[in-house]
Scaffold this motif. Structure first.
Motif, PDB file in Angstrom:
ATOM      1  N   ALA A  26      33.620  27.109  60.235  1.00 28.54           N
ATOM      2  CA  ALA A  26      33.886  27.963  59.170  1.00 28.54           C
ATOM      3  C   ALA A  26      32.048  28.989  58.639  1.00 28.54           C
ATOM      4  N   VAL A  27      31.657  28.071  58.009  1.00 33.39           N
ATOM      5  CA  VAL A  27      30.161  29.205  57.062  1.00 33.39           C
ATOM      6  C   VAL A  27      30.068  29.914  58.192  1.00 33.39           C
ATOM      7  N   SER A  28      29.789  29.136  59.361  1.00 35.81           N
ATOM      8  CA  SER A  28      28.897  30.201  60.489  1.00 35.81           C
ATOM      9  C   SER A  28      29.574  31.423  60.778  1.00 35.81           C
ATOM     10  N   ARG A  29      31.035  31.172  61.182  1.00 36.22           N
ATOM     11  CA  ARG A  29      32.007  32.371  60.932  1.00 36.22           C
ATOM     12  C   ARG A  29      30.990  33.347  60.578  1.00 36.22           C
ATOM     13  N   PRO A  30      30.578  34.940  61.485  1.00 34.78           N
ATOM     14  CA  PRO A  30      30.760  35.863  60.610  1.00 34.78           C
ATOM     15  C   PRO A  30      31.703  36.643  60.343  1.00 34.78           C
ATOM     16  N   VAL A  31      31.579  36.869  59.008  1.00 29.75           N
ATOM     17  CA  VAL A  31      32.208  38.041  57.795  1.00 29.75           C
ATOM     18  C   VAL A  31      32.161  39.434  58.118  1.00 29.75           C
ATOM     19  N   LEU A  32      32.908  40.608  58.063  1.00 30.71           N
ATOM     20  CA  LEU A  32      32.486  41.511  58.655  1.00 30.71           C
ATOM     21  C   LEU A  32      32.939  42.764  57.746  1.00 30.71           C
TER      22      LEU A  32
ATOM     23  N   LYS B 218      34.759  40.077  69.467  1.00 27.00           N
ATOM     24  CA  LYS B 218      34.878  38.116  70.318  1.00 27.00           C
ATOM     25  C   LYS B 218      34.399  38.057  69.237  1.00 27.00           C
ATOM     26  N   ILE B 219      33.972  36.171  68.779  1.00 29.60           N
ATOM     27  CA  ILE B 219      32.760  35.545  68.385  1.00 29.60           C
ATOM     28  C   ILE B 219      33.044  34.182  69.756  1.00 29.60           C
ATOM     29  N   LYS B 220      31.747  34.025  69.814  1.00 27.15           N
ATOM     30  CA  LYS B 220      31.196  33.598  70.627  1.00 27.15           C
ATOM     31  C   LYS B 220      31.459  32.147  69.846  1.00 27.15           C
ATOM     32  N   ASN B 221      31.527  30.749  71.071  1.00 28.86           N
ATOM     33  CA  ASN B 221      31.626  29.414  70.905  1.00 28.86           C
ATOM     34  C   ASN B 221      32.892  29.089  69.996  1.00 28.86           C
ATOM     35  N   THR B 222      33.570  29.568  70.556  1.00 29.07           N
ATOM     36  CA  THR B 222      34.769  28.844  69.623  1.00 29.07           C
ATOM     37  C   THR B 222      36.268  28.712  70.188  1.00 29.07           C
ATOM     38  N   ALA B 223      37.173  28.216  69.854  1.00 31.90           N
ATOM     39  CA  ALA B 223      38.559  28.514  70.534  1.00 31.90           C
ATOM     40  C   ALA B 223      39.933  28.631  69.923  1.00 31.90           C
ATOM     41  N   ILE B 224      39.236  28.008  68.069  1.00 36.50           N
ATOM     42  CA  ILE B 224      39.679  29.239  67.120  1.00 36.50           C
ATOM     43  C   ILE B 224      39.892  30.175  66.514  1.00 36.50           C
ATOM     44  N   ASN B 225      40.740  31.231  66.588  1.00 31.86           N
ATOM     45  CA  ASN B 225      41.018  33.089  66.326  1.00 31.86           C
ATOM     46  C   ASN B 225      39.239  33.211  66.559  1.00 31.86           C
TER      47      ASN B 225
ATOM     48  N   ALA C 269      32.104  54.098  63.687  1.00 31.34           N
ATOM     49  CA  ALA C 269      32.185  52.874  63.009  1.00 31.34           C
ATOM     50  C   ALA C 269      31.082  52.236  62.113  1.00 31.34           C
ATOM     51  N   HIS C 270      31.043  51.911  61.174  1.00 31.16           N
ATOM     52  CA  HIS C 270      29.850  51.269  60.919  1.00 31.16           C
ATOM     53  C   HIS C 270      30.364  49.904  60.153  1.00 31.16           C
ATOM     54  N   VAL C 271      29.357  48.966  60.475  1.00 29.63           N
ATOM     55  CA  VAL C 271      30.322  47.791  60.037  1.00 29.63           C
ATOM     56  C   VAL C 271      28.638  47.067  60.131  1.00 29.63           C
ATOM     57  N   GLU C 272      28.963  46.144  58.801  1.00 26.78           N
ATOM     58  CA  GLU C 272      28.418  45.165  57.664  1.00 26.78           C
ATOM     59  C   GLU C 272      28.037  43.351  58.047  1.00 26.78           C
ATOM     60  N   LEU C 273      27.346  42.702  58.203  1.00 23.49           N
ATOM     61  CA  LEU C 273      27.778  41.083  58.177  1.00 23.49           C
ATOM     62  C   LEU C 273      26.966  40.745  56.461  1.00 23.49           C
ATOM     63  N   ILE C 274      29.106  40.668  56.304  1.00 16.57           N
ATOM     64  CA  ILE C 274      28.514  40.123  55.016  1.00 16.57           C
ATOM     65  C   ILE C 274      28.032  38.590  54.826  1.00 16.57           C
ATOM     66  N   SER C 275      27.928  37.796  55.643  1.00 14.87           N
ATOM     67  CA  SER C 275      28.155  36.460  55.858  1.00 14.87           C
ATOM     68  C   SER C 275      28.295  35.632  56.731  1.00 14.87           C
ATOM     69  N   GLY C 276      27.834  34.654  57.113  1.00 17.18           N
ATOM     70  CA  GLY C 276      27.967  34.134  58.496  1.00 17.18           C
ATOM     71  C   GLY C 276      26.704  34.229  59.843  1.00 17.18           C
ATOM     72  N   ASP C 277      27.130  33.986  60.688  1.00 18.44           N
ATOM     73  CA  ASP C 277      25.955  33.879  61.871  1.00 18.44           C
ATOM     74  C   ASP C 277      25.733  34.808  63.012  1.00 18.44           C
ATOM     75  N   LYS C 278      25.229  36.164  62.821  1.00 14.62           N
ATOM     76  CA  LYS C 278      25.298  37.408  63.632  1.00 14.62           C
ATOM     77  C   LYS C 278      25.684  36.976  64.987  1.00 14.62           C
ATOM     78  N   ASN C 279      24.895  35.915  64.842  1.00 16.07           N
ATOM     79  CA  ASN C 279      25.009  35.895  66.842  1.00 16.07           C
ATOM     80  C   ASN C 279      25.594  35.388  67.783  1.00 16.07           C
TER      81      ASN C 279
ATOM     82  N   ILE D  86      28.377  36.942  67.328  1.00 15.48           N
ATOM     83  CA  ILE D  86      28.741  37.931  67.760  1.00 15.48           C
ATOM     84  C   ILE D  86      28.704  38.417  69.007  1.00 15.48           C
ATOM     85  N   ASP D  87      30.074  38.264  69.645  1.00 18.86           N
ATOM     86  CA  ASP D  87      29.908  38.841  71.105  1.00 18.86           C
ATOM     87  C   ASP D  87      29.538  40.023  71.420  1.00 18.86           C
TER      88      ASP D  87
END
Length: 241
Positions: A120-126, A204-211, A145-155, A157-158
């Protein structure tokens, strides 16, 4: 508050006892929903147990071996009615840098594992914003589209999966923790005209089957100015008399 606030020990909540030796608080007669706040005093792990007696049987919630950083704040609220109904009755808010802004919120059932927490913590919040704020369907140029990373691991993100209303960008400009996605305006020729028109950005988020999909929305004004003379025939601009 009852407990250690980072400077002193406080005893402000009735029927709650805090032990500085064990860094542990006990609720003697729980009769409402309490907030448990854990403040990191170093990079470490903790386990939070809590339980109640219901119908002569003890019911327990446990957050096991949860990592916490120095100055981070984790707040737990436990709704036992929802937990006993087998719902996700635990809400965890996470402020990673202790600035008072909770970047991430987690919901949990009777057990929150370290793996679930880290996911949950590493999931990017944008955050997401479109420009221009008035979009003329008949003009040339791009929609950005201007997108900023608020928290989480940007790596996680697909980068090949960005979509705006299911349309892929023609160009992606990447900075440290932000992106500028350029979209061809002609691809949106059938969009609704209005003062507040919703656009949905997904990735899409990498390496997750949940959301596995993040969805963000923004509303802008859309107009359509055609090069005709108010619909009354061709313009006389440029003609000699």
């Amino acid at each position: 508050m009852t407990g250690y606030d980072g400077n002193i020990i406080k005893h402000e909540i009735p029927n709650v006892v805090y032990s500085n030796d064990y860094h542990h608080a006990s609720i003697l007669l729980p009769d409402e929903i309490y907030t448990y706040r854990i403040v990191g005093t170093g990079d470490s792990n903790y386990t939070l147990p809590d339980g109640i007696q219901t119908n002569g049987r003890e019911q327990n919630f446990i957050a096991s071996n949860i990592p916490i950083k120095n100055y981070s704040i984790h707040e737990y609220k436990i709704d036992w009615d929802r937990l006993l109904a087998r719902e996700q009755g635990v809400t965890v808010r996470i402020d990673q840098d202790g600035d008072g802004i909770f970047e991430t919120t987690i919901s949990s059932d009777m057990e929150l594992t370290a793996e679930e927490f880290k996911e949950a913590v590493s999931r990017p919040v944008l955050s997401f914003k479109l420009t221009p704020r008035t979009f003329n369907l008949d003009s040339n140029g791009v929609l950005t589209a201007h997108v900023e990373l608020i928290s989480g691991d940007k790596n996680r993100i697909d980068q090949n999966s960005w979509k705006l209303n299911d349309i892929s960008p023609t160009k992606i400009n990447t900075e440290d923790n932000s992106w500028k996605l350029k979209f061809d305006r002609n691809k949106f020729s059938s969009i609704t005209i209005g003062e507040q028109v919703n656009f949905e950005l997904s990735v899409k988020i990498k390496n997750t089957a949940i959301n596995p999909l993040i969805k963000l929305t923004d509303s802008i004004r859309t107009i359509q100015n055609q090069n005709i003379n108010n619909g009354n025939g061709p313009s006389n601009k440029g003609k000699k008399k």
